[in-house]
Every structure is written in structure tokens, then in C-alpha cells.
Enzyme design. Structure first.
Site, short mmCIF file in Angstrom:
data_model
loop_
_atom_site.label_atom_id
_atom_site.label_comp_id
_atom_site.label_asym_id
_atom_site.label_seq_id
_atom_site.Cartn_x
_atom_site.Cartn_y
_atom_site.Cartn_z
N CYS A 94 -28.59 -9.87 11.31
CA CYS A 94 -29.82 -10.87 11.85
C CYS A 94 -29.37 -11.74 12.78
O CYS A 94 -29.19 -11.50 13.97
CB CYS A 94 -30.59 -11.22 10.46
SG CYS A 94 -32.55 -11.86 10.82
N HIS A 172 -31.24 -7.19 6.77
CA HIS A 172 -30.29 -7.91 5.91
C HIS A 172 -30.14 -7.10 4.50
O HIS A 172 -30.70 -6.97 3.67
CB HIS A 172 -31.08 -9.01 5.44
CG HIS A 172 -31.54 -10.10 6.29
ND1 HIS A 172 -30.56 -11.12 6.37
CD2 HIS A 172 -32.50 -10.28 7.12
CE1 HIS A 172 -31.18 -12.04 7.41
NE2 HIS A 172 -32.21 -11.45 7.80
N GLU A 174 -27.81 -8.01 2.65
CA GLU A 174 -27.61 -8.77 1.53
C GLU A 174 -28.82 -9.15 0.60
O GLU A 174 -28.83 -10.02 -0.26
CB GLU A 174 -26.69 -10.00 2.11
CG GLU A 174 -27.69 -10.95 2.81
CD GLU A 174 -28.05 -10.74 3.98
OE1 GLU A 174 -28.60 -11.53 4.86
OE2 GLU A 174 -27.93 -9.55 4.64
#
Length: 227
Positions: A94, A172, A174
Site C-alpha cells: 500500500c 493489504h 496483512e
């Protein structure tokens, strides 16, 4: 193998106790691959002494824009170029995806088409992967020599590869469904259109390829990007 995490922002306080800060999210994503981690809060001016402080580098997301006049952004760009010149593996996610592009000659803008948030589908060279996203800024011009490895109709430069040592992605991996839920509650109001907030809220626990992409990141750090 030691991974230095360059943390360029912090998770919302409302979810940090439960989910941890961004560095912890990445450590969780990459657990089981034998890495050790050290976090440098570059957003707070905490920089590594040199690129030798870790074997590979990971740049996190952030609420900030790479084009904003923060004191820590120019030295971060310098560090990125030093990592590139040293031939160390580096991954950006990002904001990390965007700041690497900017540091290496690309262009990042606040996208006129608006936001991408929640589970999004991306084409990784013919392989479809669903990953959570949360961004309005985009890399609108990739640096010279960068290869586009992921895209969709909304984000043309969703993944970039620089030789065999730098890989970056706009979404993302994560971010869990719980993180998206927290962002919807604490960061989306007044920022994202109400209709979009409502639509993303309906996604619930839509399956995403987070673990699979974490494995891909780990392989890249270890120099096995073809796996």
C-alpha cells in the site's frame, strides 16, 4: 533471516490492543517461515543505521500520502534507493508500494476514481487472487523498468516487480476481515461514501488469499520468487 519492518503509520488505537500495530500484522502473516523481525518506526523518525541492519526490508501501509511534506519521507526514499543499490530484497505494501514507486521515479496521485476498500479481486499474471484493500492513492505511472504483476479494472498498477529484489503490492495481505471491520467503524465515516461503507460491511468474512500471498512474500524474501 532478519526482516526489518519500516513502519510508516500506526493502526487505529481502537483496534491496536486487539490486532496489534502494522508490524505485528505482518509478523503474523509471515509466521512459520523462520524470519526474525525488527521494527523501525520511520513515521516517528526512527530509521535503521544502515541497510545492513536487516537481510530484507518490508515497508508498511500508512494513513499518510507519499506526496505529503513530512520530514521522514525524503530520508525514507533515500533508504529505499540504498536498499535497491545493495541488492537486498524489499517488499512494499500500500503506502510502501507507493513510496517505492515514487522513490524510483514513478508518480503517485489521489485517484480521481475514488476509493477501493474491502475484499478486491486482482489478476496476478492470469491467477486471480482476492485481497483486502484500503486506499484512494494509486501509482498512476510506474517507474521505468518496473514490471506490472497485478492489476484490476480499478487499479492498473496494483503490483510491481523491480528485477528480482523488489516486489510491491497495493492491497493489504496483512489485513484480516476484523481489521477491515475496525477501519469501517473508526476511519471510514466521513471519508468513504456511506453506500460503500454499507456494501463493504456486507462482505463479512469473504475468503481472501492472505496466507497464500504471505507464502509468496516469504518465498520472495528467500530468493524463491518463482515458487
Amino acid at each position: 533471516m532478519k526482516i526489518g519492518i519500516l513502519q510508516t503509520g500506526h493502526a487505529p488505537d481502537e483496534v491496536k490492543d486487539e490486532l496489534g500495530d502494522y508490524a505485528r500484522m505482518f509478523a503474523t502473516l509471515l509466521e512459520g517461515h523462520g524470519f526474525e523481525f525488527e521494527t523501525f518506526n520511520v513515521v516517528d523518525g526512527d530509521f535503521p543505521a544502515s541497510t545492513d541492519a536487516a537481510d530484507g526490508w518490508l515497508i508498511t501501509g500508512s494513513k499518510h500520502g507519499v506526496y505529503e511534506p513530512h520530514d521522514w519521507i525524503p530520508p525514507l526514499e533515500d533508504f529505499i534507493r540504498k536498499v535497491r543499490d545493495a541488492g537486498q530484497p524489499m517488499i512494499g505494501v500500500c503506502f510502501g508500494h507507493q513510496i517505492i514507486a515514487q522513490a524510483l521515479g514513478g508518480k503517485v496521485e489521489k485517484f480521481q476514481g475514488g476509493w477501493a476498500a474491502g475484499a478486491q479481486e486482482y489478476d496476478f499474471g492470469g491467477k486471480q487472487m482476492v485481497l483486502n484493500a484500503w486506499h484512494q492513492d494509486q501509482v498512476v505511472e510506474a517507474p521505468e523498468g518496473a514490471e506490472v504483476i497485478a492489476s484490476n479494472d480499478f487499479c492498473a498498477n496494483a503490483g510491481l516487480l523491480y528485477g528480482d529484489t523488489i516486489m510491491t503490492v497495493q492491497p493489504h495481505p496483512e489485513f484480516t476481515a476484523r481489521m477491515i471491520e475496525g477501519l469501517l467503524e473508526h476511519r471510514a465515516p466521513g471519508v468513504l461514501p456511506e453506500a460503500m461503507i454499507e456494501e463493504i460491511g456486507k462482505q463479512g468474512d469473504r475468503p481472501v488469499h492472505d496466507r497464500e500471498f504471505g507464502d509468496r512474500m516469504a518465498a520472495f524474501f528467500k530468493g524463491k520468487s518463482d515458487e
